[in-house]
Design an enzyme around this catalytic site. Structure first.
Site, PDB file in Angstrom:
ATOM      1  N   ASP A  65       0.671  -1.062   0.161  1.00 42.13           N
ATOM      2  CA  ASP A  65       0.029  -0.041   0.046  1.00 42.13           C
ATOM      3  C   ASP A  65       0.815   1.102  -0.011  1.00 42.13           C
ATOM      4  O   ASP A  65       1.816   1.377   0.505  1.00 42.13           O
ATOM      5  CB  ASP A  65      -0.807   0.085   1.166  1.00 42.13           C
ATOM      6  CG  ASP A  65      -0.418  -0.727   2.305  1.00 42.13           C
ATOM      7  OD1 ASP A  65       0.813  -0.887   2.556  1.00 42.13           O
ATOM      8  OD2 ASP A  65      -1.191  -0.978   3.294  1.00 42.13           O
ATOM      9  N   GLU A 124      -6.046   3.360   3.757  1.00 44.91           N
ATOM     10  CA  GLU A 124      -6.522   3.954   4.955  1.00 44.91           C
ATOM     11  C   GLU A 124      -7.898   4.521   4.795  1.00 44.91           C
ATOM     12  O   GLU A 124      -8.106   5.564   4.732  1.00 44.91           O
ATOM     13  CB  GLU A 124      -5.408   5.001   5.277  1.00 44.91           C
ATOM     14  CG  GLU A 124      -4.186   4.529   5.594  1.00 44.91           C
ATOM     15  CD  GLU A 124      -4.013   3.960   6.948  1.00 44.91           C
ATOM     16  OE1 GLU A 124      -4.900   3.608   7.591  1.00 44.91           O
ATOM     17  OE2 GLU A 124      -3.070   3.191   7.224  1.00 44.91           O
TER      18      GLU A 124
END
Length: 367
Positions: A65, A124
């Site tokens: 990520d 997130e």
């Protein structure tokens, strides 16, 4: 050999929020441009799929990520964030560095296998994994296995930790808003108190969670922020609560969403105010393949120690991949003094990069 420590430092200094990782993407693309034999796929939003095709066979997907958090860094390190108010407080700079290290070794070794390396945006809370899947780019490839790791500041460097089955739960972030009418506190009867409604809602939900869900259901309801009113001597017109639920099954996830909506409606009626329930993006649970878990243990390098993990209520959108493919996520020990995830002092030990690359290489090369 690429200097992975410097790569990590460079990435750490340019944290960006989800779907805004433009500098991060360009930095990674500049590194990848030095390698031959890779096919680079990009999108109209940040994100990179690196294709390594060498034979007629299935693919293994490795994912990192890219995004950071809206946190002001206070680590005091000499490569602190250059973007004010933003920080890699979840270790995604480490994750990307390890994926780059894996690519570096794969290109050097030239194995006759097929790989996809995904630099994914917006983990997130914005559902970057789901958006990548919706582009259908991965549908072009027959993906046999998918892997990811996540740093853990509670584990020593040189360790990894995972488990078969449900590993990470289902997160659901929510906003609950009540809107009434302001009035001077000397004449409260002329107003409609949104704060009182908010407090009633919170107390009711806290009680109902205990009544409706047995302890064995492993569910969480938590309000992290509450804001109401503008001055000390007026009935608050507006109240907003922001929080999260966590669960391990879609049935309980739906049950909690329904309970919040029902309770907000009843509370609004009791206090003569309006209500609004906003449910933000949610993730699938991370469910580790038992087959890949067993292979993980078989492929564990001698210098790396495995610690059996427990199911946690952490959310991770890698769950979208484990829903679609046989997948495995594991904790990577980042040093017991690294701090807590999402802390303004979180700073993983850079030595964990070597451990992460070594473990990923084993998973990439295993038959």
């Amino acid at each position: 050999m690429i200097d992975l420590i410097q790569v990590r430092k460079d990435l750490h200094m340019i944290p960006e929020l989800g779907f805004r990782e433009h500098k991060t993407q360009q930095h990674v693309l500049d590194i990848l441009a030095k390698y031959e034999g890779l096919t680079i796929h990009t999108f109209d939003f940040p994100g990179i799929v690196v294709e390594y095709t060498r034979c007629e066979a299935t693919y293994r997907l490795f994912r990192a990520d890219m995004d950071a958090l809206p946190i002001t860094e206070r680590t005091g390190c000499d490569f602190t964030s250059a973007h004010e108010g933003l920080m890699h407080a979840c270790g995604h700079d480490i994750h990307m560095t390890i994926l780059i290290g894996l690519i570096d070794q794969i290109v050097a070794m030239q194995p006759k296998q097929n790989y996809l390396f995904l630099f994914q945006p917006a983990e997130e809370g914005l559902g970057g994994a789901e958006r990548i899947l919706k582009t259908e780019i991965l549908d072009q490839f027959e993906i046999e296995e998918a892997y990811a790791l996540h740093v853990n500041g509670g584990l020593p460097v040189g360790t990894v930790s995972t488990k078969p089955g449900i590993f990470f739960g289902i997160p659901q972030e929510f906003d609950i808003e009540f809107t009434g009418e302001s009035a001077h506190v000397a004449f409260p009867q002329t107003g409609r108190d949104a704060l009182s409604a908010g407090l009633t809602f919170y107390q009711a939900m806290s009680r109902l969670m205990h009544e409706r869900f047995p302890a064995t259901d492993a569910v969480v309801f938590y309000v992290g922020t509450l804001n109401a009113g503008t001055v000390r001597n007026a009935v608050p017109k507006h109240c907003i609560m922001k929080g999260t639920t966590r669960s391990l099954s879609r049935a309980n996830w739906q049950k909690m969403n329904d309970l919040m909506t029902e309770t907000a409606k009843l509370t609004a009626g009791m206090h003569d105010v309006e209500y609004k329930v906003t449910l933000h993006s949610t993730y699938d649970p991370v469910v580790n393949s038992e087959k890949l878990y067993n292979k993980f243990l078989e492929q564990l390098p001698q210098e790396i120690r495995h610690i059996e993990a427990s199911t946690v209520m952490t959310g991770e959108d890698f769950g979208f991949f484990t829903t679609r493919y046989d997948g495995l996520l594991f904790w990577l020990g980042a040093g017991e003094y690294a701090g807590d995830l999402h802390s303004d002092r979180f700073l993983p030990d850079e030595r964990c990069i070597q451990t992460g690359v070594a473990m990923m290489m084993q998973l990439a090369l295993k038959k």
